[in-house]
Design a protein around this motif. Structure first.
Motif, PDB file in Angstrom:
ATOM      1  N   LYS A  21      13.454  62.861  12.772  1.00  0.00           N
ATOM      2  CA  LYS A  21      13.359  61.990  11.573  1.00  0.00           C
ATOM      3  C   LYS A  21      12.550  60.977  11.415  1.00  0.00           C
ATOM      4  O   LYS A  21      12.825  59.840  10.879  1.00  0.00           O
ATOM      5  CB  LYS A  21      14.883  61.545  11.279  1.00  0.00           C
ATOM      6  CG  LYS A  21      15.867  62.715  11.324  1.00  0.00           C
ATOM      7  CD  LYS A  21      15.774  64.001  10.468  1.00  0.00           C
ATOM      8  CE  LYS A  21      16.754  64.965  10.602  1.00  0.00           C
ATOM      9  NZ  LYS A  21      16.454  66.177   9.879  1.00  0.00           N
ATOM     10  N   PRO A  23       9.334  59.047  10.530  1.00  0.00           N
ATOM     11  CA  PRO A  23       8.660  58.996   8.890  1.00  0.00           C
ATOM     12  C   PRO A  23       7.226  58.721   9.564  1.00  0.00           C
ATOM     13  O   PRO A  23       6.866  58.295  10.275  1.00  0.00           O
ATOM     14  CB  PRO A  23       9.104  57.435   8.720  1.00  0.00           C
ATOM     15  CG  PRO A  23       9.457  56.585   9.729  1.00  0.00           C
ATOM     16  CD  PRO A  23      10.131  57.351  10.723  1.00  0.00           C
ATOM     17  N   ALA A  27       4.093  58.670   2.723  1.00  0.00           N
ATOM     18  CA  ALA A  27       5.353  58.776   2.004  1.00  0.00           C
ATOM     19  C   ALA A  27       5.369  59.379   0.792  1.00  0.00           C
ATOM     20  O   ALA A  27       4.466  59.134  -0.066  1.00  0.00           O
ATOM     21  CB  ALA A  27       6.147  57.444   2.049  1.00  0.00           C
ATOM     22  N   CYS A  28       6.526  60.143   0.382  1.00  0.00           N
ATOM     23  CA  CYS A  28       6.321  60.819  -1.155  1.00  0.00           C
ATOM     24  C   CYS A  28       7.141  59.496  -2.084  1.00  0.00           C
ATOM     25  O   CYS A  28       7.997  59.108  -1.609  1.00  0.00           O
ATOM     26  CB  CYS A  28       7.068  61.774  -1.093  1.00  0.00           C
ATOM     27  SG  CYS A  28       7.535  62.524  -2.855  1.00  0.00           S
ATOM     28  N   ASP A  29       6.397  59.352  -3.048  1.00  0.00           N
ATOM     29  CA  ASP A  29       6.798  58.391  -4.044  1.00  0.00           C
ATOM     30  C   ASP A  29       7.973  58.762  -4.805  1.00  0.00           C
ATOM     31  O   ASP A  29       8.709  58.028  -5.730  1.00  0.00           O
ATOM     32  CB  ASP A  29       5.814  57.485  -4.793  1.00  0.00           C
ATOM     33  CG  ASP A  29       5.259  58.605  -5.874  1.00  0.00           C
ATOM     34  OD1 ASP A  29       5.363  59.687  -5.484  1.00  0.00           O
ATOM     35  OD2 ASP A  29       4.287  58.135  -6.384  1.00  0.00           O
ATOM     36  N   CYS A  31      10.681  60.944  -3.774  1.00  0.00           N
ATOM     37  CA  CYS A  31      11.828  61.246  -2.672  1.00  0.00           C
ATOM     38  C   CYS A  31      11.825  60.480  -1.519  1.00  0.00           C
ATOM     39  O   CYS A  31      10.686  59.752  -1.126  1.00  0.00           O
ATOM     40  CB  CYS A  31      11.907  62.910  -2.483  1.00  0.00           C
ATOM     41  SG  CYS A  31      10.676  63.599  -1.687  1.00  0.00           S
ATOM     42  N   HIS A  32      12.693  60.725  -0.558  1.00  0.00           N
ATOM     43  CA  HIS A  32      12.717  59.934   0.784  1.00  0.00           C
ATOM     44  C   HIS A  32      11.963  60.488   1.925  1.00  0.00           C
ATOM     45  O   HIS A  32      11.591  59.950   3.085  1.00  0.00           O
ATOM     46  CB  HIS A  32      14.050  59.705   1.111  1.00  0.00           C
ATOM     47  CG  HIS A  32      14.618  61.153   1.579  1.00  0.00           C
ATOM     48  ND1 HIS A  32      15.009  62.322   0.646  1.00  0.00           N
ATOM     49  CD2 HIS A  32      14.614  62.128   2.986  1.00  0.00           C
ATOM     50  CE1 HIS A  32      15.318  63.356   1.392  1.00  0.00           C
ATOM     51  NE2 HIS A  32      15.210  63.073   2.632  1.00  0.00           N
ATOM     52  N   LYS A  33      11.041  61.709   1.617  1.00  0.00           N
ATOM     53  CA  LYS A  33      10.525  62.424   2.625  1.00  0.00           C
ATOM     54  C   LYS A  33       9.183  61.819   2.998  1.00  0.00           C
ATOM     55  O   LYS A  33       8.489  61.027   1.925  1.00  0.00           O
ATOM     56  CB  LYS A  33      10.324  63.884   2.183  1.00  0.00           C
ATOM     57  CG  LYS A  33      11.495  64.693   2.324  1.00  0.00           C
ATOM     58  CD  LYS A  33      11.401  66.255   2.527  1.00  0.00           C
ATOM     59  CE  LYS A  33      12.501  66.986   2.733  1.00  0.00           C
ATOM     60  NZ  LYS A  33      12.422  68.473   2.336  1.00  0.00           N
ATOM     61  N   SER A  34       8.774  61.852   4.075  1.00  0.00           N
ATOM     62  CA  SER A  34       7.126  61.596   4.342  1.00  0.00           C
ATOM     63  C   SER A  34       6.679  62.476   5.208  1.00  0.00           C
ATOM     64  O   SER A  34       7.434  63.174   5.880  1.00  0.00           O
ATOM     65  CB  SER A  34       7.528  60.222   5.245  1.00  0.00           C
ATOM     66  OG  SER A  34       8.167  60.137   6.320  1.00  0.00           O
ATOM     67  N   ARG A  45       4.469  67.484  -3.099  1.00  0.00           N
ATOM     68  CA  ARG A  45       4.399  67.108  -4.276  1.00  0.00           C
ATOM     69  C   ARG A  45       4.395  68.396  -5.215  1.00  0.00           C
ATOM     70  O   ARG A  45       4.787  68.399  -6.321  1.00  0.00           O
ATOM     71  CB  ARG A  45       3.361  66.155  -4.745  1.00  0.00           C
ATOM     72  CG  ARG A  45       3.758  64.605  -3.963  1.00  0.00           C
ATOM     73  CD  ARG A  45       2.499  63.618  -4.187  1.00  0.00           C
ATOM     74  NE  ARG A  45       2.290  63.563  -5.384  1.00  0.00           N
ATOM     75  CZ  ARG A  45       2.859  62.470  -6.136  1.00  0.00           C
ATOM     76  NH1 ARG A  45       3.654  61.777  -5.660  1.00  0.00           N
ATOM     77  NH2 ARG A  45       2.260  62.379  -7.331  1.00  0.00           N
ATOM     78  N   HIS A  49       7.858  69.075  -6.450  1.00  0.00           N
ATOM     79  CA  HIS A  49       8.090  68.070  -7.749  1.00  0.00           C
ATOM     80  C   HIS A  49       7.047  68.519  -8.810  1.00  0.00           C
ATOM     81  O   HIS A  49       7.024  67.865  -9.985  1.00  0.00           O
ATOM     82  CB  HIS A  49       7.552  66.736  -7.451  1.00  0.00           C
ATOM     83  CG  HIS A  49       8.429  65.871  -6.423  1.00  0.00           C
ATOM     84  ND1 HIS A  49       9.772  65.738  -6.412  1.00  0.00           N
ATOM     85  CD2 HIS A  49       8.090  65.571  -5.153  1.00  0.00           C
ATOM     86  CE1 HIS A  49      10.231  65.268  -5.286  1.00  0.00           C
ATOM     87  NE2 HIS A  49       9.366  65.053  -4.426  1.00  0.00           N
TER      88      HIS A  49
END
Length: 268
Positions: A21, A23, A27-29, A31-34, A45, A49
Motif C-alpha cells: 500500500k 503510495p 496520484a489520481c485526483d 480517488c485515493h489511488k496512486s 483515469r 473514471h
C-alpha cells in the motif's frame, strides 16, 4: 520488509502499491489511488473514471541477442531466449528428471503433471482441483470446469467449428487435429493417407523403385516393393479392396503360376 525479487522496476512498483500500500508519485485526483508510472495513472483515469484515452505503453526491445539479433524488452526474456541457442535447461523438476529452459515452463509442468504449484519462496503446495459432479473429472480452475461442463454435458456449441462435417470442438487444437482427417491425401497404390501432396510424392517414389531395389513386383500392376510385407499390404488394399484391419491370409501371392486364394480369419 519482504525479500521478493522482481525482474523490472515496473513489477516492483506494482508489488509495492498492491501489497504494501505504498503510495506512488502519480496520484489520481478523483480517488485515493496512486501509481508509480504516469502512463498507469492515465490508463486508470480512462478505464475507471472514463476520462481521456487509454495509453498503451510499448516497451523498447533494446535487449538484443548477440546470436540472432532479435530484440527483447527485458533481460529476463532475453535470458530465456538465449537458452534456445545454448540448449541450457537450468530449471529442474524436484519430482522427476525433467528439465526446462524457463521457470514458467517448469511451473506449468508441476501443475499439469504433479498437481503442484510453487510460490516465489520455493514452497510447494498441492493445487486444489475441482470435481465435475456429472462425470467426476477434475480441473484446476472453475473456468476449465465450466468449459468442460457446458461442452460435454450441456452440449453447448463452441466457436471451434468444422465447416466440412459440422462438428464442434472444445479447443482450437482439437479442431486442427480433426481437420487433418479431411485434408489427408490417399495413395492410389496402397491406400495409405498423407498430410499433404508433398508427403504423398515422397511416398510414391517407393512404388517406382527399379527392380533391383524392389524385387517384389505386383502380379496385377507394375508396382514394385523391396519388402514382401509391403507387397502383401498393397495387394490386399488395392486389388482385393479389403480394409487394413481385415484379417485374411493371401495364399499363392508370389506364385505366379497359381491362383490367389483369400482365406478370411475369425476376429479375436
Amino acid at each position: 520488509m519482504c525479500h521478493d525479487k522482481f525482474p523490472t522496476a515496473s513489477r516492483l512498483g506494482q508489488h509495492m502499491v498492491g501489497t504494501h500500500k505504498r503510495p506512488g508519485p502519480n496520484a489520481c485526483d478523483l480517488c485515493h489511488k496512486s501509481f508509480f508510472k504516469k502512463s498507469a495513472l492515465m490508463t486508470h483515469r480512462a478505464t475507471i473514471h472514463k476520462i481521456g484515452p487509454v495509453v498503451i505503453e510499448k516497451k523498447k526491445k533494446d535487449k538484443v541477442c548477440e546470436t540472432c539479433g532479435k530484440g527483447f524488452s527485458s533481460t529476463a526474456v532475453l535470458a530465456n531466449h538465449i537458452r534456445t541457442h545454448t540448449g541450457e535447461r537450468p530449471w529442474h523438476c524436484p519430482d522427476c528428471p525433467a528439465t526446462f529452459k524457463a521457470n514458467g515452463t517448469l511451473q506449468a509442468h508441476l501443475m499439469s503433471i504433479h498437481d503442484k504449484t510453487v510460490n516465489r519462496l520455493g514452497q510447494e503446495k498441492k493445487a486444489d482441483k475441482i470435481c465435475c459432479d456429472v462425470c467426476g473429472r477434475q480441473f484446476i480452475s472453475p473456468s476449465a470446469l465450466r468449459l468442460h461442463y457446458d461442452f460435454h454435458h450441456l452440449k453447448k456449441k463452441t466457436k471451434h467449428h468444422c465447416e466440412i462435417c459440422d462438428k464442434y470442438f472444445l479447443s482450437a487444437h482439437d479442431l486442427r487435429t480433426h481437420s487433418n482427417t479431411h485434408t489427408r491425401v490417399p495413395c492410389d497404390s496402397c491406400g495409405k493417407k498423407f498430410k499433404d501432396q508433398e508427403a504423398l510424392s515422397k511416398h510414391l517414389k517407393k512404388h517406382s523403385l527399379p527392380s533391383w531395389k524392389g524385387p517384389y513386383k505386383c502380379r496385377s500392376c507394375d508396382v514394385t516393393y523391396s519388402a514382401r510385407n509391403n507387397m502383401y499390404e498393397h495387394y490386399k488394399l488395392k486389388h482385393l479392396h479389403l480394409k487394413k484391419e481385415d484379417r485374411v491370409t493371401i495364399k499363392n501371392l508370389f506364385k505366379l503360376d497359381k491362383e490367389v486364394e483369400v482365406i478370411r480369419l475369425e476376429n479375436k
